[in-house]
Design an enzyme around this catalytic site. Structure first.
Site, short mmCIF file in Angstrom:
data_model
loop_
_atom_site.label_atom_id
_atom_site.label_comp_id
_atom_site.label_asym_id
_atom_site.label_seq_id
_atom_site.Cartn_x
_atom_site.Cartn_y
_atom_site.Cartn_z
CD GLU A 78 -3.88 -14.84 -2.95
OE1 GLU A 78 -3.48 -14.40 -1.85
OE2 GLU A 78 -3.38 -15.85 -3.50
CE1 TYR A 89 1.10 -5.72 -7.03
CE2 TYR A 89 -1.27 -5.67 -6.84
CZ TYR A 89 -0.03 -5.57 -6.26
OH TYR A 89 0.10 -5.32 -4.91
NE ARG A 104 -1.08 6.27 -11.74
CZ ARG A 104 -2.09 6.10 -12.60
NH1 ARG A 104 -3.31 5.92 -12.15
NH2 ARG A 104 -1.86 6.11 -13.90
NE ARG A 105 5.24 11.78 -4.75
CZ ARG A 105 5.36 12.44 -3.59
NH1 ARG A 105 4.28 12.83 -2.94
NH2 ARG A 105 6.55 12.70 -3.09
N GLY A 140 5.08 2.58 -5.68
CA GLY A 140 4.65 1.17 -5.71
C GLY A 140 5.52 0.36 -6.66
CB ALA A 177 -0.93 0.02 1.21
CG ASN A 197 -7.75 -2.54 -5.87
OD1 ASN A 197 -7.65 -1.55 -6.60
ND2 ASN A 197 -7.03 -2.69 -4.77
C1 LIG Z 1 -2.04 -0.02 -6.21
C2 LIG Z 1 -0.94 0.88 -5.60
C3 LIG Z 1 -0.04 0.03 -4.71
C4 LIG Z 1 -0.10 1.50 -6.73
O1 LIG Z 1 0.98 2.23 -6.15
P1 LIG Z 1 1.50 3.60 -6.82
O2 LIG Z 1 2.75 4.00 -6.14
O3 LIG Z 1 0.39 4.59 -6.81
O4 LIG Z 1 1.76 3.14 -8.32
P2 LIG Z 1 2.90 3.68 -9.33
O5 LIG Z 1 2.94 5.18 -9.28
O6 LIG Z 1 4.17 2.96 -9.06
O7 LIG Z 1 2.27 3.21 -10.70
C5 LIG Z 1 3.02 2.58 -11.74
C6 LIG Z 1 2.09 2.38 -12.91
O8 LIG Z 1 1.03 1.46 -12.55
C7 LIG Z 1 -0.20 1.88 -13.19
N1 LIG Z 1 -1.16 2.27 -12.16
C8 LIG Z 1 -0.90 2.56 -10.85
N2 LIG Z 1 -2.07 2.85 -10.20
C9 LIG Z 1 -3.05 2.77 -11.12
C10 LIG Z 1 -4.46 2.98 -11.07
N3 LIG Z 1 -5.10 3.34 -9.94
N4 LIG Z 1 -5.18 2.83 -12.22
C11 LIG Z 1 -4.57 2.46 -13.37
N5 LIG Z 1 -3.22 2.25 -13.48
C12 LIG Z 1 -2.48 2.41 -12.37
C13 LIG Z 1 0.15 3.06 -14.08
O9 LIG Z 1 0.53 2.53 -15.36
C14 LIG Z 1 1.35 3.64 -13.36
O10 LIG Z 1 2.19 4.40 -14.20
P3 LIG Z 1 1.80 5.95 -14.52
O11 LIG Z 1 1.48 6.61 -13.20
O12 LIG Z 1 3.05 6.48 -15.18
O13 LIG Z 1 0.61 5.90 -15.43
C15 LIG Z 1 -1.57 2.06 -4.79
O14 LIG Z 1 -2.55 2.68 -5.59
C16 LIG Z 1 -2.22 1.65 -3.47
O15 LIG Z 1 -1.55 1.54 -2.46
N6 LIG Z 1 -3.55 1.45 -3.47
C17 LIG Z 1 -4.26 1.12 -2.24
C18 LIG Z 1 -3.90 -0.26 -1.69
C19 LIG Z 1 -4.00 -1.35 -2.73
O16 LIG Z 1 -4.93 -1.39 -3.54
N7 LIG Z 1 -3.00 -2.26 -2.71
C20 LIG Z 1 -2.92 -3.37 -3.67
C21 LIG Z 1 -3.63 -4.59 -3.23
S1 LIG Z 1 -2.83 -5.34 -1.81
#
Ligand SMILES: CC(C)(COP(=O)(O)OP(=O)(O)OC[C@H]1O[C@@H](n2cnc3c(N)ncnc32)[C@H](O)[C@@H]1OP(=O)(O)O)[C@@H](O)C(=O)NCCC(=O)NCCS
Length: 168
Positions: free
Chosen positions: A112, A124, A86-87, A90, A79, A117
């Site tokens: 999982e 992923y 979106r930085r 993740g 998380a 979501n």
């Molecule tokens: C899912 C999650 C871990 C992604 O982390 P993040 O740091 O925001 O993701 P990143 O910035 O590394 O994203 C890398 C790429 O993944 C894709 N991506 C990330 N979040 C996305 C979203 N919400 N919708 C569509 N694509 C997404 C994009 O292609 C992104 O690249 P871009 O920003 O240049 O378009 C974060 O949104 C999160 O913590 N969500 C809440 C908890 C959760 O759902 N955890 C996963 C299940 S355990």
């Protein structure tokens, strides 16, 4: 966009409460709280589990928990705080864990997520994970999970395929 102020490192025991609260608020919302502070502490202490944090100066901005078996690793939780999404954080964390898995000789990484979501599924997918199974009732008997996996090398021991348990 990569964020220069974000540093990745293994979590410390005193960070278990903040990690647990993030799991409750960002991942387990509406499902009850299974990753409480005690469970996270056990994961931090475990030799088979990596608990990774991404820190924005002193503050934990993101965390991930991954279990390492002999050939198969499982990403239990990941998380990123809403303020930091979106930085690229993740993606950096998953890449760190994949590098560790490669070094450890892991063949397959699975995870999982809640089937609803869609954002996390897309995330992923961009990191090379593909859909492996739908698991109805996986969360508290009432919510479907999507299992995703990424193959790093050919396994010697195949992962058992998931199938619906038979009733009776
Ligand atoms: C899912 C999650 C871990 C992604 O982390 P993040 O740091 O925001 O993701 P990143 O910035 O590394 O994203 C890398 C790429 O993944 C894709 N991506 C990330 N979040 C996305 C979203 N919400 N919708 C569509 N694509 C997404 C994009 O292609 C992104 O690249 P871009 O920003 O240049 O378009 C974060 O949104 C999160 O913590 N969500 C809440 C908890 C959760 O759902 N955890 C996963 C299940 S355990």
């Amino acid at each position: 966009m990569a964020d220069e102020n974000i540093t990745l490192r293994l979590a410390r025991l005193n960070e278990a409460p903040v990690i647990a609260a993030m799991s409750r608020d960002l991942i387990e919302t509406g499902l009850g709280w299974s990753w409480d502070s005690e469970r996270v502490s056990r994961a931090i202490r475990s030799r088979d589990t990596a608990v990774l944090v991404a820190c924005d100066r002193m503050r934990v901005a993101a965390f991930a928990i991954m279990y390492f078996g002999d050939e198969h690793a499982h990403l239990n939780l990941l998380a990123v705080r809403t303020s930091h999404q979106r930085r690229g954080i993740g993606k950096r964390m998953v890449n760190w864990l994949i590098e560790s898995a490669l070094t450890a000789g892991i063949a397959t990484v699975t995870l999982e997520l809640r089937a609803a979501n869609a954002g996390a599924r897309r995330f992923y997918q961009t990191l090379g994970f593909t859909d492996a199974a739908q698991i109805p009732g996986y969360y508290r008997g009432r919510e479907t999970a999507l299992r995703m996996s990424r193959t790093l090398r050919r396994a010697n021991i195949e992962l058992p395929r998931w199938s619906m348990p038979s009733k009776g």
